[in-house]
Write a protein that holds these residues in place. Structure first.
Motif, PDB file in Angstrom:
ATOM      1  N   ARG A  11       0.813  -1.216   0.000  1.00  0.00           N
ATOM      2  CA  ARG A  11       0.000   0.000   0.000  1.00  0.00           C
ATOM      3  C   ARG A  11       0.844   1.263   0.000  1.00  0.00           C
ATOM      4  NH1 ARG A  11      -3.975  -0.415   4.886  1.00  0.00           N
ATOM      5  NH2 ARG A  11      -4.653   1.534   3.946  1.00  0.00           N
ATOM      6  N   GLY A  12       2.144   1.100   0.021  1.00  0.00           N
ATOM      7  CA  GLY A  12       2.991   2.281   0.156  1.00  0.00           C
ATOM      8  C   GLY A  12       3.459   2.845  -1.170  1.00  0.00           C
ATOM      9  N   LEU A  13       2.723   2.600  -2.217  1.00  0.00           N
ATOM     10  CA  LEU A  13       3.168   3.037  -3.527  1.00  0.00           C
ATOM     11  C   LEU A  13       2.999   4.528  -3.711  1.00  0.00           C
ATOM     12  CD1 LEU A  13       1.713   0.136  -5.645  1.00  0.00           C
ATOM     13  CD2 LEU A  13       4.045   0.443  -4.812  1.00  0.00           C
ATOM     14  N   ARG A  14       2.048   5.083  -3.006  1.00  0.00           N
ATOM     15  CA  ARG A  14       1.770   6.497  -3.219  1.00  0.00           C
ATOM     16  C   ARG A  14       2.148   7.348  -2.016  1.00  0.00           C
ATOM     17  NH1 ARG A  14      -4.175   6.966  -5.585  1.00  0.00           N
ATOM     18  NH2 ARG A  14      -4.410   4.801  -5.032  1.00  0.00           N
ATOM     19  N   LYS A  15       3.130   6.921  -1.320  1.00  0.00           N
ATOM     20  CA  LYS A  15       3.541   7.683  -0.144  1.00  0.00           C
ATOM     21  C   LYS A  15       4.567   8.745  -0.501  1.00  0.00           C
ATOM     22  CE  LYS A  15       2.662   4.765   3.782  1.00  0.00           C
ATOM     23  NZ  LYS A  15       3.270   4.167   4.983  1.00  0.00           N
ATOM     24  N   CYS A  16       4.502   9.791   0.257  1.00  0.00           N
ATOM     25  CA  CYS A  16       5.477  10.855   0.084  1.00  0.00           C
ATOM     26  C   CYS A  16       6.848  10.341   0.501  1.00  0.00           C
ATOM     27  CB  CYS A  16       5.075  12.056   0.937  1.00  0.00           C
ATOM     28  SG  CYS A  16       6.335  13.331   1.004  1.00  0.00           S
ATOM     29  N   ARG A  17       7.807  10.531  -0.355  1.00  0.00           N
ATOM     30  CA  ARG A  17       9.142  10.007  -0.062  1.00  0.00           C
ATOM     31  C   ARG A  17       9.892  10.915   0.903  1.00  0.00           C
ATOM     32  NH1 ARG A  17      12.706  11.530  -5.387  1.00  0.00           N
ATOM     33  NH2 ARG A  17      11.882  13.611  -5.710  1.00  0.00           N
ATOM     34  N   ILE A  18       9.301  12.052   1.224  1.00  0.00           N
ATOM     35  CA  ILE A  18       9.959  12.970   2.147  1.00  0.00           C
ATOM     36  C   ILE A  18       9.419  12.802   3.552  1.00  0.00           C
ATOM     37  CG2 ILE A  18      10.338  15.381   2.722  1.00  0.00           C
ATOM     38  CD1 ILE A  18      10.244  16.017  -0.227  1.00  0.00           C
ATOM     39  N   CYS A  19       8.106  12.890   3.703  1.00  0.00           N
ATOM     40  CA  CYS A  19       7.525  12.804   5.040  1.00  0.00           C
ATOM     41  C   CYS A  19       6.831  11.470   5.266  1.00  0.00           C
ATOM     42  CB  CYS A  19       6.548  13.955   5.257  1.00  0.00           C
ATOM     43  SG  CYS A  19       5.041  13.823   4.298  1.00  0.00           S
TER      44      CYS A  19
ATOM     45  N   SER B   1       0.633   9.957   3.004  1.00  0.00           N
ATOM     46  CA  SER B   1      -0.033   9.447   1.810  1.00  0.00           C
ATOM     47  C   SER B   1      -1.116  10.400   1.328  1.00  0.00           C
ATOM     48  CB  SER B   1      -0.639   8.076   2.093  1.00  0.00           C
ATOM     49  OG  SER B   1      -1.531   8.157   3.182  1.00  0.00           O
ATOM     50  N   ARG B   2      -1.067  11.608   1.843  1.00  0.00           N
ATOM     51  CA  ARG B   2      -2.080  12.592   1.463  1.00  0.00           C
ATOM     52  C   ARG B   2      -1.675  13.334   0.199  1.00  0.00           C
ATOM     53  NH1 ARG B   2      -4.167  16.016   6.623  1.00  0.00           N
ATOM     54  NH2 ARG B   2      -5.658  14.507   7.416  1.00  0.00           N
ATOM     55  N   ALA B   3      -2.567  13.350  -0.758  1.00  0.00           N
ATOM     56  CA  ALA B   3      -2.372  14.163  -1.953  1.00  0.00           C
ATOM     57  C   ALA B   3      -0.949  14.050  -2.489  1.00  0.00           C
ATOM     58  CB  ALA B   3      -2.698  15.622  -1.647  1.00  0.00           C
ATOM     59  N   VAL B   4      -0.501  12.832  -2.635  1.00  0.00           N
ATOM     60  CA  VAL B   4       0.852  12.638  -3.150  1.00  0.00           C
ATOM     61  C   VAL B   4       0.871  12.891  -4.650  1.00  0.00           C
ATOM     62  CG1 VAL B   4       2.690  10.964  -3.502  1.00  0.00           C
ATOM     63  CG2 VAL B   4       1.412  10.994  -1.353  1.00  0.00           C
ATOM     64  N   ILE B   5       1.804  13.682  -5.052  1.00  0.00           N
ATOM     65  CA  ILE B   5       1.921  14.022  -6.469  1.00  0.00           C
ATOM     66  C   ILE B   5       2.783  12.993  -7.189  1.00  0.00           C
ATOM     67  CG2 ILE B   5       2.722  15.760  -8.092  1.00  0.00           C
ATOM     68  CD1 ILE B   5       2.327  17.826  -5.855  1.00  0.00           C
ATOM     69  N   ARG B   6       2.185  12.375  -8.185  1.00  0.00           N
ATOM     70  CA  ARG B   6       2.951  11.382  -8.950  1.00  0.00           C
ATOM     71  C   ARG B   6       3.194  11.860 -10.370  1.00  0.00           C
ATOM     72  NH1 ARG B   6      -0.021   5.969  -9.080  1.00  0.00           N
ATOM     73  NH2 ARG B   6      -1.740   7.312  -9.666  1.00  0.00           N
TER      74      ARG B   6
ATOM     75  N   CYS C 290       4.114  14.607  -1.265  1.00  0.00           N
ATOM     76  CA  CYS C 290       2.806  15.182  -1.032  1.00  0.00           C
ATOM     77  C   CYS C 290       2.815  16.674  -1.344  1.00  0.00           C
ATOM     78  CB  CYS C 290       2.386  14.944   0.414  1.00  0.00           C
ATOM     79  SG  CYS C 290       3.424  15.785   1.618  1.00  0.00           S
ATOM     80  N   ARG C 291       1.654  17.249  -1.384  1.00  0.00           N
ATOM     81  CA  ARG C 291       1.556  18.665  -1.750  1.00  0.00           C
ATOM     82  C   ARG C 291       2.302  19.547  -0.770  1.00  0.00           C
ATOM     83  NH1 ARG C 291      -4.338  20.568  -3.136  1.00  0.00           N
ATOM     84  NH2 ARG C 291      -3.112  22.427  -3.541  1.00  0.00           N
ATOM     85  N   ARG C 292       2.232  19.168   0.475  1.00  0.00           N
ATOM     86  CA  ARG C 292       2.892  19.972   1.498  1.00  0.00           C
ATOM     87  C   ARG C 292       4.404  19.991   1.276  1.00  0.00           C
ATOM     88  NH1 ARG C 292       2.748  18.844   7.984  1.00  0.00           N
ATOM     89  NH2 ARG C 292       4.143  20.523   8.569  1.00  0.00           N
ATOM     90  N   CYS C 293       4.979  18.823   1.098  1.00  0.00           N
ATOM     91  CA  CYS C 293       6.418  18.754   0.865  1.00  0.00           C
ATOM     92  C   CYS C 293       6.755  19.355  -0.486  1.00  0.00           C
ATOM     93  CB  CYS C 293       6.886  17.305   0.937  1.00  0.00           C
ATOM     94  SG  CYS C 293       6.783  16.616   2.593  1.00  0.00           S
ATOM     95  N   PHE C 294       5.849  19.236  -1.405  1.00  0.00           N
ATOM     96  CA  PHE C 294       6.086  19.808  -2.721  1.00  0.00           C
ATOM     97  C   PHE C 294       6.277  21.318  -2.629  1.00  0.00           C
ATOM     98  CE2 PHE C 294       4.460  21.868  -6.542  1.00  0.00           C
ATOM     99  CZ  PHE C 294       5.296  21.295  -7.487  1.00  0.00           C
TER     100      PHE C 294
END
Ligand code: ZN
Length: 52
Positions: A12-20, A23-28, A35-39
């Motif tokens: 299930r970890g395919l869409r996780k943010c690699r920074i934080c 799994s919220r709003a991860v940009i692929r 995620c948008r926040r880290c983005f």
């Protein structure tokens, strides 16, 4: 720290943010996988400061 947590959820970890690790709003779209926040926080480092 977050890395180990991801390994435990490989399926299930395919869409996780690699920074934080979130799994919220991860940009692929740009293969960013963040995620948008880290983005927004790292946009300038990734060369996306134009989109901020
Ligand atoms: Zn993030």
């Amino acid at each position: 720290m977050k890395m180990r947590y991801e390994l435990r959820q490989r399926g299930r970890g395919l869409r996780k943010c690699r920074i934080c690790g979130g799994s919220r709003a991860v940009i692929r779209s740009y293969k960013l996988y963040i995620c948008r926040r880290c983005f927004r926080e790292n946009a300038h480092n990734l060369g996306f400061d134009k989109l901020s």
